[in-house]
Motif scaffolding. Structure first.
Motif, PDB file in Angstrom:
ATOM      1  N   ASP A  46      -0.179 -68.672 -33.826  1.00  0.00           N
ATOM      2  CA  ASP A  46      -0.256 -67.769 -34.967  1.00  0.00           C
ATOM      3  C   ASP A  46       0.300 -68.504 -36.194  1.00  0.00           C
ATOM      4  O   ASP A  46       1.506 -68.501 -36.437  1.00  0.00           O
ATOM      5  CB  ASP A  46       0.557 -66.512 -34.666  1.00  0.00           C
ATOM      6  N   TRP A  67      -0.073 -67.786 -39.308  1.00  0.00           N
ATOM      7  CA  TRP A  67       0.356 -66.891 -40.385  1.00  0.00           C
ATOM      8  C   TRP A  67       1.850 -66.569 -40.266  1.00  0.00           C
ATOM      9  O   TRP A  67       2.583 -66.612 -41.233  1.00  0.00           O
ATOM     10  CB  TRP A  67      -0.469 -65.608 -40.341  1.00  0.00           C
ATOM     11  N   ASN A  68       2.287 -66.251 -39.062  1.00  0.00           N
ATOM     12  CA  ASN A  68       3.671 -65.816 -38.862  1.00  0.00           C
ATOM     13  C   ASN A  68       4.639 -66.945 -38.516  1.00  0.00           C
ATOM     14  O   ASN A  68       5.838 -66.816 -38.774  1.00  0.00           O
ATOM     15  CB  ASN A  68       3.739 -64.769 -37.743  1.00  0.00           C
ATOM     16  N   PHE A  69       4.138 -68.043 -37.937  1.00  0.00           N
ATOM     17  CA  PHE A  69       5.055 -69.017 -37.351  1.00  0.00           C
ATOM     18  C   PHE A  69       5.093 -70.374 -38.033  1.00  0.00           C
ATOM     19  O   PHE A  69       5.739 -71.304 -37.542  1.00  0.00           O
ATOM     20  CB  PHE A  69       4.725 -69.203 -35.863  1.00  0.00           C
ATOM     21  N   ASN A  70       4.423 -70.519 -39.168  1.00  0.00           N
ATOM     22  CA  ASN A  70       4.433 -71.823 -39.843  1.00  0.00           C
ATOM     23  C   ASN A  70       5.819 -72.221 -40.339  1.00  0.00           C
ATOM     24  O   ASN A  70       6.121 -73.409 -40.490  1.00  0.00           O
ATOM     25  CB  ASN A  70       3.449 -71.820 -41.018  1.00  0.00           C
ATOM     26  N   PHE A  83      13.239 -63.883 -35.154  1.00  0.00           N
ATOM     27  CA  PHE A  83      12.006 -63.217 -35.599  1.00  0.00           C
ATOM     28  C   PHE A  83      10.819 -63.659 -34.732  1.00  0.00           C
ATOM     29  O   PHE A  83       9.927 -62.864 -34.430  1.00  0.00           O
ATOM     30  CB  PHE A  83      11.742 -63.529 -37.065  1.00  0.00           C
ATOM     31  N   ALA A  84      10.818 -64.916 -34.340  1.00  0.00           N
ATOM     32  CA  ALA A  84       9.736 -65.434 -33.508  1.00  0.00           C
ATOM     33  C   ALA A  84       9.754 -64.824 -32.113  1.00  0.00           C
ATOM     34  O   ALA A  84       8.727 -64.817 -31.422  1.00  0.00           O
ATOM     35  CB  ALA A  84       9.832 -66.961 -33.405  1.00  0.00           C
ATOM     36  N   ILE A  96       7.785 -60.995 -32.611  1.00  0.00           N
ATOM     37  CA  ILE A  96       6.357 -60.841 -32.920  1.00  0.00           C
ATOM     38  C   ILE A  96       5.445 -61.030 -31.705  1.00  0.00           C
ATOM     39  O   ILE A  96       4.564 -60.185 -31.466  1.00  0.00           O
ATOM     40  CB  ILE A  96       5.949 -61.793 -34.069  1.00  0.00           C
ATOM     41  N   LEU A 123       9.760 -54.559 -34.586  1.00  0.00           N
ATOM     42  CA  LEU A 123       9.069 -55.425 -35.537  1.00  0.00           C
ATOM     43  C   LEU A 123       9.417 -55.044 -36.976  1.00  0.00           C
ATOM     44  O   LEU A 123       9.478 -55.911 -37.861  1.00  0.00           O
ATOM     45  CB  LEU A 123       7.556 -55.328 -35.317  1.00  0.00           C
ATOM     46  N   GLY A 156      13.352 -56.076 -39.436  1.00  0.00           N
ATOM     47  CA  GLY A 156      13.711 -57.407 -39.907  1.00  0.00           C
ATOM     48  C   GLY A 156      15.022 -57.444 -40.665  1.00  0.00           C
ATOM     49  O   GLY A 156      15.793 -58.404 -40.563  1.00  0.00           O
TER      50      GLY A 156
END
Length: 239
Positions: A16, A18-21, A41-42, A45, A124, A127
């Motif tokens: 993913d 979008w979320n994990f870069n 956070f990882a 998701i 989720l 945060g």
């Protein structure tokens, strides 16, 4: 880099971007530091996404060693565990922040149903709580308590004798458990090296207990180095 390595080793991977870069590539040096909190956070998701896709899911940290296959017990419809929506390892901490379940968020099994869908969607959306507490275990504890009370979410904490962890390793009162595991007179389902400051200590302690199964040439190396050093080597599927 992790995706490249996993694919080369024949693992099924979904990346993913979008979320994990922005996820840090280096390990946390201490519990609760910036890197540690970012990784929390990882951990939220993927569980929520898979749960919403309609699948049961076993989540575990990488510092967990299997002695038996826990899924055989979790999938057994005749087991007393079958009636619970979510199963957690006992964290061992009895502080207020994890009360009342003392659920460890590094090893748990979720059955997909509307109750768990809602609970993990709320996690989720937490945060801010994850950031302020520097943990996702504490906000998860709040949600488990609330949803068990309001919506009938059935939460089970697994036997610490069968699912031991870092508190057994670090507390003198439980040293007998570690001795028995070490000499082979006790065979738990899993062991989780929680309650440990950083990766260096985890590796050291797991080596001391005979729980370390990673090739030396794979430790602290990038994907390219690992693939070059292990090229042509026959790998044990259990490693």
């Amino acid at each position: 880099e992790t995706v490249t390595l996993a694919k080369k080793l024949g693992l099924e991977v979904f990346h993913d971007t979008w979320n994990f870069n922005e996820i840090p590539t280096k390990e946390a040096r201490n519990y609760g530091d910036h890197t540690f909190t970012s990784v929390m956070f990882a951990k939220v998701i993927p569980v929520q996404l898979i749960n919403m896709l309609g699948y049961d899911i076993l989540f575990q940290d990488v510092d967990v060693v299997w002695y038996k296959n826990p899924l055989l017990q979790f999938h057994n419809v005749s087991s007393s565990l079958a009636k619970f929506d979510i199963l957690f390892q006992d964290d061992g901490a009895r502080s207020l922040r994890y009360a009342p379940f003392s659920a460890n968020s590094g090893f748990y099994y979720i059955r997909c149903n509307p109750k768990t869908n809602y609970a993990f969607t709320m996690l989720l959306r937490s945060g801010d709580a994850i950031s302020s507490t520097m943990s996702h275990q504490q906000p998860l504890s709040y949600i488990l308590t609330e949803h068990a009370s309001l919506f009938g979410l059935k939460v089970k904490v697994l036997s610490p004798e069968e699912y031991p962890g870092g508190f057994h390793y670090n507390r003198v009162a439980y040293r007998y458990v570690m001795r028995e595991i070490g000499i082979g007179s006790r065979i738990p389902t899993i062991f989780h090296m929680s309650w440990t400051v950083n990766k260096d200590n985890k590796v050291l302690f797991m080596k001391q207990m005979g729980m370390w199964y990673v090739f030396d040439e794979c430790k602290d190396k990038g994907a390219e180095e690992i693939l070059m050093s292990t090229d042509g080597k026959k790998h044990d599927k259990g490693r």
